[in-house]
Design a protein around this motif. Structure first.
Motif, PDB file in Angstrom:
ATOM      1  N   THR A 207      25.380 -49.178 -46.379  1.00 15.92           N
ATOM      2  CA  THR A 207      26.157 -48.857 -47.832  1.00 15.92           C
ATOM      3  C   THR A 207      27.076 -47.922 -47.732  1.00 15.92           C
ATOM      4  N   ASP A 208      27.852 -47.539 -48.979  1.00 16.49           N
ATOM      5  CA  ASP A 208      29.115 -46.888 -48.830  1.00 16.49           C
ATOM      6  C   ASP A 208      28.681 -45.411 -49.034  1.00 16.49           C
ATOM      7  N   SER A 209      27.680 -44.802 -49.478  1.00 17.77           N
ATOM      8  CA  SER A 209      27.494 -43.507 -49.758  1.00 17.77           C
ATOM      9  C   SER A 209      25.788 -43.332 -49.710  1.00 17.77           C
ATOM     10  N   PRO A 210      25.471 -42.197 -49.235  1.00 16.38           N
ATOM     11  CA  PRO A 210      23.972 -41.795 -49.286  1.00 16.38           C
ATOM     12  C   PRO A 210      23.300 -41.573 -50.281  1.00 16.38           C
ATOM     13  N   ALA A 214      21.269 -48.345 -53.152  1.00 13.54           N
ATOM     14  CA  ALA A 214      20.585 -49.054 -52.162  1.00 13.54           C
ATOM     15  C   ALA A 214      19.492 -47.949 -51.566  1.00 13.54           C
ATOM     16  N   THR A 215      19.807 -46.821 -51.587  1.00 12.58           N
ATOM     17  CA  THR A 215      18.761 -45.851 -51.048  1.00 12.58           C
ATOM     18  C   THR A 215      17.423 -45.570 -51.608  1.00 12.58           C
ATOM     19  N   VAL A 220      15.866 -47.365 -44.253  1.00 13.54           N
ATOM     20  CA  VAL A 220      16.828 -46.568 -43.410  1.00 13.54           C
ATOM     21  C   VAL A 220      18.126 -46.781 -44.025  1.00 13.54           C
ATOM     22  N   VAL A 221      18.761 -45.733 -44.273  1.00  9.47           N
ATOM     23  CA  VAL A 221      20.213 -46.024 -44.981  1.00  9.47           C
ATOM     24  C   VAL A 221      21.214 -45.378 -44.087  1.00  9.47           C
ATOM     25  N   LEU A 222      22.162 -46.196 -43.881  1.00 11.00           N
ATOM     26  CA  LEU A 222      23.211 -46.177 -42.863  1.00 11.00           C
ATOM     27  C   LEU A 222      24.673 -46.226 -43.834  1.00 11.00           C
ATOM     28  N   PRO A 223      25.189 -44.895 -44.120  1.00 16.28           N
ATOM     29  CA  PRO A 223      26.366 -44.803 -44.959  1.00 16.28           C
ATOM     30  C   PRO A 223      27.569 -44.965 -44.221  1.00 16.28           C
ATOM     31  N   ALA A 224      28.700 -45.572 -44.786  1.00 17.80           N
ATOM     32  CA  ALA A 224      30.070 -45.829 -44.104  1.00 17.80           C
ATOM     33  C   ALA A 224      30.854 -46.024 -45.576  1.00 17.80           C
ATOM     34  N   ALA A 225      31.654 -44.993 -45.648  1.00 19.06           N
ATOM     35  CA  ALA A 225      32.458 -44.944 -46.920  1.00 19.06           C
ATOM     36  C   ALA A 225      33.362 -46.266 -47.229  1.00 19.06           C
ATOM     37  N   VAL A 226      33.686 -46.657 -48.455  1.00 25.31           N
ATOM     38  CA  VAL A 226      34.512 -47.610 -48.706  1.00 25.31           C
ATOM     39  C   VAL A 226      35.779 -47.216 -49.214  1.00 25.31           C
ATOM     40  N   GLY A 227      36.912 -47.677 -48.676  1.00 30.29           N
ATOM     41  CA  GLY A 227      38.329 -47.269 -49.320  1.00 30.29           C
ATOM     42  C   GLY A 227      38.522 -47.867 -50.871  1.00 30.29           C
ATOM     43  N   ALA A 228      39.019 -47.053 -51.521  1.00 34.37           N
ATOM     44  CA  ALA A 228      39.122 -47.312 -53.113  1.00 34.37           C
ATOM     45  C   ALA A 228      40.533 -47.234 -53.483  1.00 34.37           C
ATOM     46  N   GLN A 229      41.678 -47.226 -52.614  1.00 35.66           N
ATOM     47  CA  GLN A 229      42.749 -46.523 -53.054  1.00 35.66           C
ATOM     48  C   GLN A 229      43.509 -47.806 -53.246  1.00 35.66           C
ATOM     49  N   PRO A 238      32.411 -49.580 -43.097  1.00 35.05           N
ATOM     50  CA  PRO A 238      31.301 -50.505 -43.082  1.00 35.05           C
ATOM     51  C   PRO A 238      31.166 -51.617 -41.922  1.00 35.05           C
ATOM     52  N   MET A 239      32.370 -52.343 -41.605  1.00 36.21           N
ATOM     53  CA  MET A 239      32.397 -53.228 -40.694  1.00 36.21           C
ATOM     54  C   MET A 239      32.279 -52.699 -39.171  1.00 36.21           C
ATOM     55  N   THR A 240      32.970 -51.317 -38.936  1.00 34.82           N
ATOM     56  CA  THR A 240      32.803 -50.490 -37.878  1.00 34.82           C
ATOM     57  C   THR A 240      31.423 -50.338 -37.434  1.00 34.82           C
ATOM     58  N   LEU A 241      30.767 -49.833 -38.454  1.00 32.85           N
ATOM     59  CA  LEU A 241      29.125 -49.432 -38.447  1.00 32.85           C
ATOM     60  C   LEU A 241      28.269 -50.775 -38.116  1.00 32.85           C
TER      61      LEU A 241
END
Length: 276
Positions: A207-210, A214-215, A220-229, A238-241
């Motif tokens: 998911t995008d944030s701890p 979803a938490t 098990v939560v694995l966060p990976a930030a989403v770009g919002a610009q 998220p794809m890399t993770l």
């Protein structure tokens, strides 16, 4: 970035589900939220005003006004940048570079990723949930995972059918489920996480944030930030993770992984699937 500075406020603090909703609201709306009243934050997060006050106290502040001052300090410090930061497209790409850099920092704890990889590797079948914007990530992960795992099942349709398929996976022997839970957080995805737990599955969520919704429903939560610009979100981190997690699955059973990859390459050569 303002969101990262705000996230640091919650590091190491055990939050209740209601407090996570408030924390998520602060992250999603930084830096604008630093100028809202407690009542406005409560309305935005869908909680009561006393809950916002208790949340501020849980973070070590005397009350919400003190927390708001802290938020203003953090977001104001984060808004300054070099004059040559580039145009808005360059800034969006550079922000993604920052997201990847933070992800790299998180991966310093290799044991956690390795343990999660083993958890997913031993689930037979392995259901992978991704609805709406997360569906392509689920499909991308599953495409490669199917080369090293004997039974990967992509679940990208919501509703009662999704609950059926989760139950069927559990009955077939699944022990865990991987879910991609990204903004704007489809209600059906969170329902699916609850259904998965009810079926006895261990829920792993990318998911995008701890402090994302979803938490509350994941083991098990694995966060990976989403770009919002940009107009639509960027899912680079998220794809890399997801690919890092797939590497951990491969590492969990190296002999089986090698055997399956060699079998696939032999089949691909026999059928001439790819250009020389």
């Amino acid at each position: 970035m303002p969101t990262e500075r705000v996230l640091d406020l919650f590091h190491g603090v055990r939050l209740t589900p209601t407090q996570r909703r408030i924390a998520h609201c602060l992250v999603q709306h930084a830096p604008a939220v630093a100028y809202l009243s407690a009542a406005e934050v409560a309305e935005l997060a869908g909680v009561s005003q006393p809950s916002v006050t208790r949340f501020a106290v849980a973070l070590g502040h005397d009350g919400y006004p003190a927390l708001r001052r802290r938020l203003r300090d953090l977001t104001t410090a984060a808004t300054g940048g070099p004059a040559d930061a580039g145009n808005e497209l360059q800034q969006a790409v550079r922000a993604e570079m920052g997201n990847l850099d933070r992800l790299a920092g998180q991966l310093a704890d290799r044991d956690r990723i390795a343990e999660t990889g083993r958890l997913l590797a031993t689930s037979r079948p392995l259901p992978v949930v991704g609805l709406r914007a997360a569906a392509p990530l689920a499909a991308y992960f599953a495409y490669f995972a199917a080369k090293v795992h004997p039974d990967v099942r992509v679940l990208d349709d919501g509703g009662s059918l999704l609950a059926d398929r989760l139950e069927q996976a559990a009955e077939a022997g699944a022990s865990a489920v991987l879910a991609f839970v990204l903004p704007r957080y489809p209600r059906e995805t969170l329902d699916a996480l609850r259904d998965a737990r009810a079926a006895g599955l261990t829920v792993v969520a990318i998911t995008d944030s701890p402090v994302s919704p979803a938490t509350e429903h994941a083991d098990v939560v694995l966060p990976a930030a989403v770009g919002a610009q940009l107009v639509f979100d960027l899912h680079t981190a998220p794809m890399t993770l997801a690919m890092v997690l797939l590497q951990a699955i491969c590492d969990a059973a190296p002999a089986d992984t090698q055997r399956r990859l060699e079998a696939f390459e032999a089949s691909a050569a026999r059928r001439q699937l790819f250009l020389a």
